[in-house]
Design an enzyme around this catalytic site. Structure first.
Site, short mmCIF file in Angstrom:
data_model
loop_
_atom_site.label_atom_id
_atom_site.label_comp_id
_atom_site.label_asym_id
_atom_site.label_seq_id
_atom_site.Cartn_x
_atom_site.Cartn_y
_atom_site.Cartn_z
N PRO A 27 -58.16 50.03 -28.95
CG PRO A 27 -56.23 49.12 -29.87
CD PRO A 27 -57.50 49.81 -30.23
CB CYS A 53 -52.76 49.21 -21.93
SG CYS A 53 -51.81 48.37 -23.16
CB ALA A 63 -51.52 46.12 -26.34
CD GLN A 96 -53.39 46.92 -30.31
OE1 GLN A 96 -53.25 47.20 -29.12
NE2 GLN A 96 -53.27 47.84 -31.27
CE1 TYR A 119 -45.23 49.72 -26.46
CE2 TYR A 119 -47.13 50.33 -27.79
CZ TYR A 119 -46.40 50.43 -26.62
OH TYR A 119 -46.84 51.25 -25.60
NE ARG A 126 -54.84 51.73 -33.23
CZ ARG A 126 -55.08 52.46 -32.15
NH1 ARG A 126 -54.40 52.29 -31.05
NH2 ARG A 126 -56.00 53.39 -32.17
CG LEU A 128 -56.96 64.67 -29.46
CD1 LEU A 128 -56.15 65.96 -29.54
CD2 LEU A 128 -57.86 64.72 -28.22
NE ARG A 134 -56.76 60.55 -25.65
CZ ARG A 134 -55.85 61.36 -26.15
NH1 ARG A 134 -55.03 62.00 -25.34
NH2 ARG A 134 -55.76 61.56 -27.45
C1 LIG Z 1 -55.49 54.37 -21.41
C2 LIG Z 1 -55.02 54.16 -22.83
C3 LIG Z 1 -54.48 52.95 -23.19
C4 LIG Z 1 -54.07 52.72 -24.51
N1 LIG Z 1 -53.63 51.48 -24.89
C5 LIG Z 1 -53.43 51.20 -26.19
C6 LIG Z 1 -53.22 49.87 -26.63
O1 LIG Z 1 -53.29 48.90 -25.85
N2 LIG Z 1 -52.97 49.68 -27.95
C7 LIG Z 1 -52.96 50.70 -28.85
O2 LIG Z 1 -52.74 50.48 -30.04
N3 LIG Z 1 -53.20 51.97 -28.46
C8 LIG Z 1 -53.47 52.23 -27.17
N4 LIG Z 1 -53.80 53.51 -26.79
C9 LIG Z 1 -53.97 54.53 -27.82
C10 LIG Z 1 -55.44 54.64 -28.23
O3 LIG Z 1 -55.93 53.44 -28.79
C11 LIG Z 1 -55.67 55.79 -29.23
O4 LIG Z 1 -54.99 55.51 -30.42
C12 LIG Z 1 -55.19 57.14 -28.71
O5 LIG Z 1 -55.59 57.32 -27.35
C13 LIG Z 1 -55.74 58.30 -29.53
O6 LIG Z 1 -57.14 58.24 -29.59
P1 LIG Z 1 -58.08 59.16 -28.64
O7 LIG Z 1 -57.72 60.58 -28.89
O8 LIG Z 1 -59.50 58.81 -29.08
O9 LIG Z 1 -57.82 58.78 -27.22
C14 LIG Z 1 -54.18 53.76 -25.46
C15 LIG Z 1 -54.68 54.99 -25.07
C16 LIG Z 1 -55.12 55.20 -23.78
C17 LIG Z 1 -55.72 56.53 -23.42
#
Ligand SMILES: Cc1cc2nc3c(=O)[nH]c(=O)nc-3n(C[C@H](O)[C@H](O)[C@H](O)COP(=O)(O)O)c2cc1C
Length: 367
Positions: free
Chosen positions: A23, A25, A57, A100, A183, A231, A303, A326
């Site tokens: 997820p 945002c 979210a 979510q 949260y 989560r 990551l 990402r």
């Molecule tokens: C732009 C953005 C928005 C995010 N929004 C949420 C969200 O709505 N809910 C959530 O649980 N995590 C959110 N995250 C966290 C990601 O879901 C993820 O757990 C975190 O970026 C680590 O993973 P990655 O290294 O693949 O980016 C967000 C991350 C990014 C970059």
């Protein structure tokens, strides 16, 4: 055969592969309603080749939004607009969409990240009074949250359930409960943010009560067997004072007993002084520890950016599925490239079949 491209079941929902769009945002909703931004983004996700997309979210109360531009499911107009959009994107591909469901608690009422992200005070335009387990602010200069009364807690639980009913009606295939990242549900679970002395504070059993009650209320509101995952933040990264992986194992086993279809293992977000050692796979160890104690799938995230890296995590049985955030924003066709690199096949839209790179036989087949 690459494990990343094997099917996996989250309860009754079957995914075509083990790539889960985590997820994210978008801060692009108006009055909690999807906008044209979501149209392009969800369509992109639908064509990505991932096994599942979990939509950002989505707040169960207006005051549960992180920012005024978050998505919501606290009213029927929001539901109707999501329903119309899901019908469109599901005409592009059979990839399932989950949502979510979230409440930001004391971390609500913020600016969009690209506008600075800090809290907007309740007496300012676009701000509101936040709520939490206790009257402890997240940041030093934040307006303190109101500590929820027992009746208000019951309202939160009910609003998660009502939003869940709307999510099912809108056409989502799965619900993820957001109990991570500092949260509201996490605020109740961590001893650093919960100083209550009632049935929702004190012992671990009391601190996880709200998350379990929210889970059960959602379960009672949706059709039997409808998949619900959770989560969590496996650690506050605050040493012995904070929520930790042992508490997460207690929570995960309780959720498994209630019927959760997966545990999505993230970390952090509760305390500003968290000490995270951010590097590739930095949360995989948490997932592996939890996986040893539960029989439901565990999703790891954080990551993970390379196909071989994801495959190795699965081969080493540290997790059952891979969450990408990402990396898939950066490259929405990440699953195609991963399939090419791992010598796997991937189902894509027939309109795109002719773009299979020269020399790569049998990479693509049609949905
Ligand atoms: C732009 C953005 C928005 C995010 N929004 C949420 C969200 O709505 N809910 C959530 O649980 N995590 C959110 N995250 C966290 C990601 O879901 C993820 O757990 C975190 O970026 C680590 O993973 P990655 O290294 O693949 O980016 C967000 C991350 C990014 C970059």
């Amino acid at each position: 055969m690459a494990k990343l491209f094997e099917k996996i079941n989250f309860g009754q929902l079957q995914l075509q592969n083990k790539i889960v769009i985590a997820p994210m945002c978008q801060y692009s909703a108006l009055e909690g309603e999807v906008s044209y931004w979501h149209e392009q983004q969800w369509a992109n996700y639908a064509l990505s080749g991932a096994g599942l997309c979990i939509v950002e979210a989505t707040a169960v109360q207006d005051i549960g939004r992180i920012s005024y531009a978050d998505l919501g499911l606290w009213n029927d107009i929001q539901r109707a607009k999501i329903k119309a959009l899901l019908a469109k994107v599901k005409s592009l591909s059979p990839m399932p969409f989950g949502v979510q469901l979230a409440h930001a608690g004391r971390k609500a009422s913020c600016h969009k990240p690209w506008d600075g992200g800090g809290q907007i005070a309740p007496d300012q335009a676009l701000g509101w009074q936040t709520v939490s387990a206790s009257e402890l602010a997240f940041a030093e200069h934040d307006h303190p949250p109101h500590a929820l009364t027992t009746d208000e807690i019951q309202q939160v639980i009910q609003d998660f359930a009502t939003a869940a009913r709307r999510a099912v009606d809108a056409g989502f295939d799965l619900i993820e409960v957001h109990a991570a990242h500092g949260y509201l549900l996490h605020q109740f679970m961590s001893p650093l943010s919960n100083q209550r002395t009632d049935a929702y504070g004190g012992s671990l059993e009391n601190r996880i009560r709200l998350t379990l009650e929210v889970f059960q209320a959602i379960q009672a509101a949706v059709p039997e067997g409808y998949p619900i995952g959770v989560r969590i933040s496996a650690s506050d990264w605050m040493g012995e004072q904070g929520w930790d992986v042992q508490s997460s194992i207690g929570l995960s086993t309780a959720l498994e007993q209630l019927g959760a279809v997966y545990i999505h293992v993230s970390s952090a977000g509760l305390h500003r002084e968290q000490q995270i050692d951010v590097k590739p796979n930095y949360q995989v160890g948490f997932a592996a520890q939890i996986k040893q104690q539960v029989n439901i799938p565990v999703i790891t995230v954080g990551l993970i950016t390379q196909a071989q890296q994801a495959e190795q995590i699965l081969q080493q049985e540290q997790a059952d599925a891979i969450g990408l955030a990402r990396a898939i924003l950066y490259e929405p066709r990440w699953p195609w490239h991963a399939a090419a690199e791992l010598g796997a096949q991937i189902a894509i839209a027939p309109q795109y079949l002719r773009c299979q790179p020269h020399g790569l036989k049998n990479l693509f087949h049609s949905f």
